[in-house]
Write an enzyme that holds these catalytic residues in place. Sequence first.
Site, PDB file in Angstrom:
ATOM      1  N   LYS A 118      -0.690   4.663   4.611  1.00 32.17           N
ATOM      2  CA  LYS A 118      -1.603   3.710   5.259  1.00 32.17           C
ATOM      3  C   LYS A 118      -1.071   3.376   6.645  1.00 32.17           C
ATOM      4  CE  LYS A 118      -4.071  -0.650   4.668  1.00 32.17           C
ATOM      5  NZ  LYS A 118      -5.348  -0.129   5.159  1.00 32.17           N
ATOM      6  N   HIS A 163       0.841  -1.196   0.000  1.00 34.53           N
ATOM      7  CA  HIS A 163       0.000   0.000   0.000  1.00 34.53           C
ATOM      8  C   HIS A 163       0.876   1.245   0.000  1.00 34.53           C
ATOM      9  CE1 HIS A 163      -3.310  -2.683   1.223  1.00 34.53           C
ATOM     10  NE2 HIS A 163      -4.118  -1.710   0.820  1.00 34.53           N
TER      11      HIS A 163
HETATM   12  N1  LIG Z   1     -12.825  -1.115   3.109  1.00 34.34           N
HETATM   13  C1  LIG Z   1     -12.255  -0.651   1.994  1.00 34.34           C
HETATM   14  O1  LIG Z   1     -12.544  -1.114   0.865  1.00 34.34           O
HETATM   15  C2  LIG Z   1     -11.253   0.470   2.102  1.00 34.34           C
HETATM   16  C3  LIG Z   1     -10.712   1.053   0.954  1.00 34.34           C
HETATM   17  C4  LIG Z   1      -9.809   2.109   1.089  1.00 34.34           C
HETATM   18  C5  LIG Z   1      -9.464   2.590   2.348  1.00 34.34           C
HETATM   19  N2  LIG Z   1      -9.991   1.983   3.447  1.00 34.34           N
HETATM   20  C6  LIG Z   1      -9.707   2.475   4.802  1.00 34.34           C
HETATM   21  O2  LIG Z   1     -10.374   3.718   4.963  1.00 34.34           O
HETATM   22  C7  LIG Z   1      -9.699   4.488   5.959  1.00 34.34           C
HETATM   23  C8  LIG Z   1      -9.434   5.899   5.413  1.00 34.34           C
HETATM   24  O3  LIG Z   1      -8.401   5.830   4.459  1.00 34.34           O
HETATM   25  P1  LIG Z   1      -7.931   7.104   3.630  1.00 34.34           P
HETATM   26  O4  LIG Z   1      -6.740   6.701   2.860  1.00 34.34           O
HETATM   27  O5  LIG Z   1      -9.104   7.674   2.909  1.00 34.34           O
HETATM   28  O6  LIG Z   1      -7.502   8.096   4.822  1.00 34.34           O
HETATM   29  P2  LIG Z   1      -7.354   9.682   4.797  1.00 34.34           P
HETATM   30  O7  LIG Z   1      -7.149  10.190   3.434  1.00 34.34           O
HETATM   31  O8  LIG Z   1      -6.348  10.002   5.860  1.00 34.34           O
HETATM   32  O9  LIG Z   1      -8.777  10.209   5.285  1.00 34.34           O
HETATM   33  C9  LIG Z   1      -9.228  10.077   6.604  1.00 34.34           C
HETATM   34  C10 LIG Z   1     -10.472  10.948   6.814  1.00 34.34           C
HETATM   35  O10 LIG Z   1     -10.948  10.736   8.148  1.00 34.34           O
HETATM   36  C11 LIG Z   1     -11.084  11.986   8.804  1.00 34.34           C
HETATM   37  N3  LIG Z   1     -10.780  11.798  10.233  1.00 34.34           N
HETATM   38  C12 LIG Z   1      -9.669  11.265  10.786  1.00 34.34           C
HETATM   39  N4  LIG Z   1      -9.770  11.268  12.108  1.00 34.34           N
HETATM   40  C13 LIG Z   1     -10.971  11.816  12.415  1.00 34.34           C
HETATM   41  C14 LIG Z   1     -11.651  12.097  13.618  1.00 34.34           C
HETATM   42  N5  LIG Z   1     -11.104  11.835  14.818  1.00 34.34           N
HETATM   43  N6  LIG Z   1     -12.887  12.650  13.547  1.00 34.34           N
HETATM   44  C15 LIG Z   1     -13.446  12.934  12.354  1.00 34.34           C
HETATM   45  N7  LIG Z   1     -12.841  12.692  11.166  1.00 34.34           N
HETATM   46  C16 LIG Z   1     -11.622  12.143  11.206  1.00 34.34           C
HETATM   47  C17 LIG Z   1     -10.069  12.896   8.123  1.00 34.34           C
HETATM   48  O11 LIG Z   1     -10.423  14.235   8.306  1.00 34.34           O
HETATM   49  P3  LIG Z   1      -9.337  15.239   8.949  1.00 34.34           P
HETATM   50  O12 LIG Z   1      -8.137  15.184   8.066  1.00 34.34           O
HETATM   51  O13 LIG Z   1     -10.032  16.534   8.943  1.00 34.34           O
HETATM   52  O14 LIG Z   1      -9.048  14.707  10.295  1.00 34.34           O
HETATM   53  C18 LIG Z   1     -10.222  12.452   6.679  1.00 34.34           C
HETATM   54  O15 LIG Z   1     -11.378  13.050   6.102  1.00 34.34           O
HETATM   55  C19 LIG Z   1      -8.426   3.704   6.291  1.00 34.34           C
HETATM   56  O16 LIG Z   1      -8.634   2.947   7.469  1.00 34.34           O
HETATM   57  C20 LIG Z   1      -8.254   2.775   5.099  1.00 34.34           C
HETATM   58  O17 LIG Z   1      -7.523   1.608   5.403  1.00 34.34           O
HETATM   59  C21 LIG Z   1     -10.871   0.940   3.340  1.00 34.34           C
END
Ligand SMILES: NC(=O)c1ccc[n+]([C@@H]2O[C@H](COP(=O)([O-])OP(=O)(O)OC[C@H]3O[C@@H](n4cnc5c(N)ncnc54)[C@H](OP(=O)(O)O)[C@@H]3O)[C@@H](O)[C@H]2O)c1
Length: 249
Positions: free
Chosen positions: A158, A154
């Site tokens: 991540k 990844h």
């Molecule tokens: N299941 C699936 O198919 C799949 C696919 C892709 C990713 N994922 C998972 O999805 C998650 C997000 O990944 P990403 O790459 O999109 O991460 P990312 O770009 O860092 O986005 C995280 C989001 O969560 C918000 N956030 C973080 N902490 C928070 C809090 N305490 N309260 C409210 N909002 C909060 C952030 O906002 P702020 O920056 O304003 O804090 C941002 O909008 C990861 O765990 C990843 O492994 C899953």
Amino acid sequence: MSPIRLVLGGATGKTGSEVARHLVQEDGFEIVGAVGRSLAGGDLGGLLGEGRLRGIPLSASVSEIGAQADLYIDFTQAEAAVSLATEALTKGLRVLIGTSGIDSEAASRLAQEAARRSLAVAIIPNFALGSLLQRRMALELGRRYGRVEVVEGHHIAKRDAPSGTARDLRDRLEAEGVAVAVHAIRIAGLLARQEVWVGGVGEVLTVSHEVTSRRAYGPGVAMAARRLMAVSGFFTDLAELCPELLAQD
Ligand SMILES: NC(=O)c1ccc[n+]([C@@H]2O[C@H](COP(=O)([O-])OP(=O)(O)OC[C@H]3O[C@@H](n4cnc5c(N)ncnc54)[C@H](OP(=O)(O)O)[C@@H]3O)[C@@H](O)[C@H]2O)c1
């Protein structure tokens, strides 16, 4: 039929923003609120430069969202996901979590909370169809070869390693008595890839799945969200929630 009114956590993030762009153009969904920490108070459409998402307020928590909603979808990070999902259940919303790294104790607390309220929670490791197909092939290969190596790679941002998808596959293979080792790589330039390796006398077979765009997740999220509105209980398997995904013609 009235649309599913949903709140999207992590809507400004890399995955949540793609999911928002997908759901806003799917029939049957209305995004009534978004959750994100740092830009709370803003307008999701303005923040993402996406006209179709204008008018959706970004709040710091689910409790702050005034609008009536049916479903909370989360793509944040593990700790935040558990606390936001708990808030959502308390408000009577069903919950669909894509966030990875949630430990089994926290997952079971969410499951109990959902059961107490006759609601549904799903924690789905991977919404991409290709990932489900790879899992099916990996189980078949594991049964035949007895040992599987899972190599997942990844992007370096991540947080969790191995990925939720790799850990889920490892658990499923081990439950079938297959020996399995998981190798995790975090490297610039890569979005998400998982390879399944088996070897025998004079041969090696690999099955590789790669996500080249986060757009891969939108259709699976929409399908799971629709199904979640019609069931109660706790789910961790997209194929169990939406059996039509892997149904043979
Ligand atoms: N299941 C699936 O198919 C799949 C696919 C892709 C990713 N994922 C998972 O999805 C998650 C997000 O990944 P990403 O790459 O999109 O991460 P990312 O770009 O860092 O986005 C995280 C989001 O969560 C918000 N956030 C973080 N902490 C928070 C809090 N305490 N309260 C409210 N909002 C909060 C952030 O906002 P702020 O920056 O304003 O804090 C941002 O909008 C990861 O765990 C990843 O492994 C899953």
